[in-house]
Design an enzyme around this catalytic site. Sequence first.
Site, PDB file in Angstrom:
ATOM      1  N   GLU A   1       0.870  -1.178   0.000  1.00  0.00           N
ATOM      2  CA  GLU A   1       0.000   0.000   0.000  1.00  0.00           C
ATOM      3  C   GLU A   1       0.911   1.233   0.000  1.00  0.00           C
ATOM      4  OE1 GLU A   1      -2.707   0.470   3.308  1.00  0.00           O
ATOM      5  OE2 GLU A   1      -3.489   2.330   2.465  1.00  0.00           O
TER       6      GLU A   1
ATOM      7  N   ARG B   1       5.812 -13.182   9.162  1.00  0.00           N
ATOM      8  CA  ARG B   1       6.455 -11.875   8.970  1.00  0.00           C
ATOM      9  C   ARG B   1       7.888 -11.939   9.452  1.00  0.00           C
ATOM     10  NH1 ARG B   1       2.650  -7.696   8.579  1.00  0.00           N
ATOM     11  NH2 ARG B   1       4.125  -6.061   9.049  1.00  0.00           N
TER      12      ARG B   1
ATOM     13  N   LYS C   1       5.022   0.165   9.480  1.00  0.00           N
ATOM     14  CA  LYS C   1       4.997   1.489   8.842  1.00  0.00           C
ATOM     15  C   LYS C   1       4.469   2.549   9.791  1.00  0.00           C
ATOM     16  CE  LYS C   1       3.192  -0.083   4.798  1.00  0.00           C
ATOM     17  NZ  LYS C   1       2.572  -0.052   3.468  1.00  0.00           N
TER      18      LYS C   1
HETATM   19  P1  ATP Z   1       3.100  -2.531   8.054  1.00  0.00           P
HETATM   20  O1  ATP Z   1       2.545  -3.563   8.978  1.00  0.00           O
HETATM   21  O2  ATP Z   1       4.524  -2.180   8.269  1.00  0.00           O
HETATM   22  O3  ATP Z   1       2.229  -1.336   7.922  1.00  0.00           O
HETATM   23  P2  ATP Z   1       1.885  -3.672   5.816  1.00  0.00           P
HETATM   24  O4  ATP Z   1       1.754  -5.146   5.819  1.00  0.00           O
HETATM   25  O5  ATP Z   1       0.666  -2.919   6.156  1.00  0.00           O
HETATM   26  O6  ATP Z   1       3.130  -3.248   6.647  1.00  0.00           O
HETATM   27  P3  ATP Z   1       1.835  -3.491   3.000  1.00  0.00           P
HETATM   28  O7  ATP Z   1       2.147  -2.331   2.154  1.00  0.00           O
HETATM   29  O8  ATP Z   1       0.437  -3.959   3.065  1.00  0.00           O
HETATM   30  O9  ATP Z   1       2.374  -3.154   4.431  1.00  0.00           O
HETATM   31  O10 ATP Z   1       2.796  -4.709   2.680  1.00  0.00           O
HETATM   32  C1  ATP Z   1       2.974  -5.253   1.405  1.00  0.00           C
HETATM   33  C2  ATP Z   1       3.342  -6.692   1.540  1.00  0.00           C
HETATM   34  O11 ATP Z   1       4.501  -6.848   2.345  1.00  0.00           O
HETATM   35  C3  ATP Z   1       2.235  -7.493   2.202  1.00  0.00           C
HETATM   36  O12 ATP Z   1       2.016  -8.652   1.435  1.00  0.00           O
HETATM   37  C4  ATP Z   1       2.771  -7.814   3.558  1.00  0.00           C
HETATM   38  O13 ATP Z   1       2.293  -9.042   3.975  1.00  0.00           O
HETATM   39  C5  ATP Z   1       4.285  -7.818   3.332  1.00  0.00           C
HETATM   40  N1  ATP Z   1       4.991  -7.470   4.570  1.00  0.00           N
HETATM   41  C6  ATP Z   1       4.835  -6.369   5.317  1.00  0.00           C
HETATM   42  N2  ATP Z   1       5.595  -6.413   6.415  1.00  0.00           N
HETATM   43  C7  ATP Z   1       6.281  -7.591   6.368  1.00  0.00           C
HETATM   44  C8  ATP Z   1       7.224  -8.236   7.223  1.00  0.00           C
HETATM   45  N3  ATP Z   1       7.646  -7.681   8.359  1.00  0.00           N
HETATM   46  N4  ATP Z   1       7.707  -9.444   6.849  1.00  0.00           N
HETATM   47  C9  ATP Z   1       7.296 -10.019   5.712  1.00  0.00           C
HETATM   48  N5  ATP Z   1       6.408  -9.465   4.864  1.00  0.00           N
HETATM   49  C10 ATP Z   1       5.896  -8.267   5.185  1.00  0.00           C
END
Ligand code: ATP
Length: 566
Positions: free
Chosen positions: A36, A261, A271
């Site tokens: 996102e 994760r 984020k």
């Molecule tokens: P945050 O929790 O930091 O806000 P998010 O998951 O909301 O991260 P997205 O932009 O939705 O951020 O993430 C894009 C992709 O990256 C998603 O498929 C998510 O599952 C993956 N992702 C995010 N954080 C991690 C992590 N710590 N380890 C592995 N994959 C991750």
Amino acid sequence: MNKGEEKPLDFIREIVKKDLEAGVFNGRVHTRFPPEPNGYLHIGHAKAISIDFGIAEEFGGLCNLRMDDTNPTKEEAEYVSAIIEDVRWLGYDWGDRLTYASDYYEQMYQYAEELIKKGLAYVCELTPEELREYRGSLTEPGRESPYRARSVEENLVLFRRMKAGEFPDGTKTLRAKIDMASPNLNMRDPVMYRIVHASHYRTGNAWCIYPTYDWAHGLEDSIEGITHSLCTLEFEDHRPLYDWFLEKLGVHHPRQIEFARLNLTYTVLSKRILQRLVQEGYVSGWDDPRLPTLRGMRRRGYPPEAIRDFCARIGVAKTDSVVDYALLEHCVREVLNKKCQRVMAVLRPLRVVIENYPEDRKEELEAINNPEDPSAGTRKIPFSRVIYIEQDDFMEEPAPKFYRLAPGREVRLRYAYFIKCHGYHKDRNGRIVELRCTYDPDTRGGNAPDGRKVKATLHWVSAEEALKVEVRLYDRLFLKEDPLDFPEGSDFVANLNPHSLTVLTNCLAEPCLLSAKPWETYQFERLGYFCVDPDSSESRLVFNRTVDLKDEWARIKKQYLKEKQG
Ligand code: ATP
Ligand code: MG
């Protein structure tokens, strides 16, 4: 791993392989990385990227880079370009498959009307608070909305009026009609659309209803023909809902597989928290070298191949775990060790006068550029009567096990001579400001013909030719392995390391660095790897310490193996 040796497949690759063999999805493999655009990518995303792009590559498939942009109030074009840049920097290529969820708004809207027509979605007028209250909890079933029994016609009219902008924010939602008693809270008539009169960075004011993540995400994968929808574990409980939507619509249905994760010690991969660190000024920006963002790591001097190697080593599992930051640093050192030129620089200079070296004499000594890479050749470094060494490398009264310079003691100057200390001067505050030494002209190059040994080799720079540079030293951003472990009533800010940044403005470096360019990385002998910061100007070079030379990971590994044996 040697060529020909089969690396065992992780559980995701096993599934993909079986699907291919069984001809599921007609032998296609198509993945996507769907960030996102509401912030910058961090190393957790690098893990997801390496899985999504890596699997596509290994199985001869494709991977899309998709902006999952369904929330107008949080997303910005700035984040989109940063994400594109960062994924490319990591070394991945999506060809012409950069996609946007916002391009599917119309299609999603049509799908929503389809569900309404099938009697599977309704317009609800509960307020956000009421929605929460009606939803129930893990122990209590939810209650049905009083608007649940509306006719298809009424729902269609109201939904179209929602789209036309006739109602204020928060007054109506479109909900899926599933099961308010489901043990899975995600199935209790989840919201599909909410009214938000806000301009979207791509679609402008074309829409005032926006799809929720749960409604949109599975559809995006379906529309793009994704075969394997790889995501993190928190979406496991959402899978039944995605399945429900896709089944009811009768459209292409990817296989979703969840993995753990990445969590790293001493830092946060969220984020939301990173945003707070930036906005509240605890760091200098999204690219602050202390942050686990890809831009931060890039500015710190982490090579992309080290991050890819790290992601390969941590592997893919189904259970959450925390990875030691030392492993990441180990991967960084491995890459830099092979490719970085060695130079000498002194961070906290102490003046040394070599009394028996003639004042008018200068010479050039030969130094090896990279012992790991003979093709890197050698260079000349100036030597003269006045040099600088590290303050730390001298002790007036040497402690036990301190083998470096002290009164009456002899040490080697790297690539130069043996020197012996005869005295020193202090300033009025008692600080040592100058050492008086002599050198042995017979030890040129650093060896004594009579075979006598010294216990230490020091780095140094010649005073007259030295280049004055700024060096920024970094320490862990947080004091605790788990920064989110804080006492009640406080927050993660309490765990910030107040000494995570040390700026040294009077460092001295070998003159060959005059031609150093931003982003280049060097090894400063005995001190670590340093990367030229983009803050540098013609008149002032700024270096970030990427990582020091002590391999903490090797120690951790050794201890682990010992414990396992014992
Ligand atoms: P945050 O929790 O930091 O806000 P998010 O998951 O909301 O991260 P997205 O932009 O939705 O951020 O993430 C894009 C992709 O990256 C998603 O498929 C998510 O599952 C993956 N992702 C995010 N954080 C991690 C992590 N710590 N380890 C592995 N994959 C991750
Ligand atoms: Mg997310």
